[in-house]
Design a protein around this motif. Structure first.
Motif, mmCIF file in Angstrom:
data_model
loop_
_atom_site.group_PDB
_atom_site.id
_atom_site.type_symbol
_atom_site.label_atom_id
_atom_site.label_comp_id
_atom_site.label_asym_id
_atom_site.label_seq_id
_atom_site.Cartn_x
_atom_site.Cartn_y
_atom_site.Cartn_z
ATOM 1 N N UNK A 154 36.443 -54.585 -16.392
ATOM 2 C CA UNK A 154 36.208 -55.298 -15.125
ATOM 3 C C UNK A 154 35.263 -54.534 -14.203
ATOM 4 N N UNK A 155 34.518 -53.561 -14.756
ATOM 5 C CA UNK A 155 33.638 -52.737 -13.941
ATOM 6 C C UNK A 155 32.175 -53.045 -14.231
ATOM 7 N N UNK A 156 31.378 -53.125 -13.193
ATOM 8 C CA UNK A 156 29.925 -53.169 -13.328
ATOM 9 C C UNK A 156 29.421 -51.733 -13.282
ATOM 10 N N UNK A 157 28.759 -51.303 -14.338
ATOM 11 C CA UNK A 157 28.389 -49.896 -14.497
ATOM 12 C C UNK A 157 26.887 -49.773 -14.694
ATOM 13 N N UNK A 158 26.304 -48.831 -13.972
ATOM 14 C CA UNK A 158 24.888 -48.508 -14.147
ATOM 15 C C UNK A 158 24.775 -47.405 -15.197
ATOM 16 N N UNK A 159 23.875 -47.606 -16.165
ATOM 17 C CA UNK A 159 23.589 -46.615 -17.205
ATOM 18 C C UNK A 159 22.158 -46.142 -16.999
ATOM 19 N N UNK A 160 21.959 -44.821 -16.912
ATOM 20 C CA UNK A 160 20.653 -44.264 -16.590
ATOM 21 C C UNK A 160 20.255 -43.240 -17.654
ATOM 22 N N UNK A 161 19.047 -43.400 -18.169
ATOM 23 C CA UNK A 161 18.429 -42.376 -19.018
ATOM 24 C C UNK A 161 17.347 -41.698 -18.197
ATOM 25 N N UNK A 162 17.411 -40.368 -18.091
ATOM 26 C CA UNK A 162 16.491 -39.651 -17.203
ATOM 27 C C UNK A 162 15.976 -38.384 -17.869
ATOM 28 N N UNK A 163 14.670 -38.186 -17.741
ATOM 29 C CA UNK A 163 14.060 -36.919 -18.150
ATOM 30 C C UNK A 163 13.459 -36.259 -16.929
ATOM 31 N N UNK A 164 13.853 -35.009 -16.677
ATOM 32 C CA UNK A 164 13.298 -34.237 -15.576
ATOM 33 C C UNK A 164 12.532 -33.054 -16.163
ATOM 34 N N UNK A 165 11.188 -33.080 -16.104
ATOM 35 C CA UNK A 165 10.399 -32.005 -16.710
ATOM 36 C C UNK A 165 10.721 -30.647 -16.090
ATOM 37 N N UNK A 166 10.487 -29.562 -16.830
ATOM 38 C CA UNK A 166 10.810 -28.221 -16.324
ATOM 39 C C UNK A 166 10.136 -27.893 -14.999
ATOM 40 N N UNK A 167 8.948 -28.446 -14.766
ATOM 41 C CA UNK A 167 8.198 -28.117 -13.549
ATOM 42 C C UNK A 167 8.573 -29.000 -12.355
ATOM 43 N N UNK A 168 9.469 -29.966 -12.554
ATOM 44 C CA UNK A 168 9.815 -30.911 -11.488
ATOM 45 C C UNK A 168 11.168 -30.570 -10.870
ATOM 46 N N UNK A 169 11.214 -30.619 -9.563
ATOM 47 C CA UNK A 169 12.455 -30.371 -8.842
ATOM 48 C C UNK A 169 13.344 -31.611 -8.890
ATOM 49 N N UNK A 170 14.628 -31.415 -9.134
ATOM 50 C CA UNK A 170 15.561 -32.534 -9.137
ATOM 51 C C UNK A 170 15.555 -33.234 -7.780
ATOM 52 N N UNK A 171 15.571 -34.560 -7.813
ATOM 53 C CA UNK A 171 15.523 -35.368 -6.602
ATOM 54 C C UNK A 171 16.941 -35.627 -6.099
ATOM 55 N N UNK A 172 17.325 -34.964 -5.035
ATOM 56 C CA UNK A 172 18.687 -35.098 -4.524
ATOM 57 C C UNK A 172 18.958 -36.490 -3.969
ATOM 58 N N UNK A 173 17.924 -37.154 -3.427
ATOM 59 C CA UNK A 173 18.105 -38.501 -2.884
ATOM 60 C C UNK A 173 18.493 -39.496 -3.974
ATOM 61 N N UNK A 174 17.963 -39.298 -5.168
ATOM 62 C CA UNK A 174 18.327 -40.172 -6.283
ATOM 63 C C UNK A 174 19.829 -40.138 -6.529
ATOM 64 N N UNK A 175 20.383 -38.950 -6.601
ATOM 65 C CA UNK A 175 21.810 -38.828 -6.884
ATOM 66 C C UNK A 175 22.653 -39.373 -5.734
#
Length: 260
Positions: free
Chosen positions: A113-134
């Protein structure tokens, strides 16, 4: 890296939802190996990182029997992500995260009974993780994210820390997310000495943690320098015909966020 043990699933197959994440490091070189793997294991969904295709190649590189494909290649080669989704699984393509301009794909499915988002993500070594996304995906509801985030932290079982690892550690703590792993290394830079580490991770919202029954790292890397990682969830998926629209240690099963 070769002495791997899997946790045997106790779930009825009809009640099991299986997700695989794999950094394939150029899918064109390994598509037949992936087809064989998927034919044997029959996962519900496969998340791929570093497909290393252009748009033209991605149109015909994902002809996997029984699966639909969504691909997001880079414009200039390298990187890129894809999702392979069982044909009998109903899903909706989610474009709401495109505004971040990141290497990710998102779909929404109904499990139980849950609507679930599934995300595939690649973050390159030179890229800073985006905190706003999370922050956004946490606020939007239930989710599972799989990817090579190039985020290393000793608390995740990694051999060292890096800035993205500290950022991810803080994100998990702030948003009360759950990191799924069992301490096994997922990456070995083509067997080079000192190259083994944990780069591939699953994260989920806290409300899904008790639905995850199993995590393991596959024994066969299918000639990539990354091993596939797998989670099994205690859900009965909606298997009507599909369509689309334009450090936690699993073995301890403690489901707690990292300590500050």
């Amino acid at each position: 890296m070769n002495n791997r043990k899997k946790n045997s699933s106790k779930l009825n197959p009809s009640r099991r939802f299986v997700l695989v994440h794999w950094n394939c490091f150029h899918i064109a070189n390994r598509i037949e190996l992936l087809k064989n793997y998927m034919g044997k294991k029959k996962p519900d969904l496969v998340m791929l990182n570093e497909i290393k295709l252009d748009k033209q190649m991605s149109n015909f590189s994902f002809d996997v029997p029984g699966y639909q494909a969504i691909a997001k290649p880079r414009k200039m080669g390298g990187g890129g992500v894809a999702l392979l989704i069982r044909e009998d699984l109903k899903y909706f393509e989610d474009r709401s995260l495109d505004c971040f301009g990141l290497e990710l794909l998102s779909i929404k499915i109904k499990l139980g009974n849950k609507d679930i988002r599934i995300i595939s993500m690649y973050n390159p070594p030179s890229s800073k993780l985006n905190e706003e996304l999370f922050r956004k995906i946490k606020n939007d509801g239930s989710f599972v994210l799989g990817g090579d985030l190039n985020a290393k932290h000793l608390e995740f079982g990694c051999s060292s820390d890096n800035p993205n690892g500290q950022t991810l550690y803080n994100i998990i703590d702030e948003h009360e997310l759950v990191l799924l792993n069992n301490g096994e290394h997922t990456h070995n830079r083509f067997q080079k000495k000192g190259g083994s580490d944990i780069l591939d991770l699953f994260l989920c919202s806290r409300n899904l943690a008790d639905k995850v029954s199993n995590f393991y790292v596959e024994e066969d890397n299918m000639t990539s320098d990354h091993f596939p990682i797998v989670i099994e969830m205690d859900f009965c998926p909606d298997r009507s015909p599909g369509h689309k629209v334009d450090s936690f240690n699993f073995n301890r099963a403690n489901w707690t966020r990292p300590k500050t």
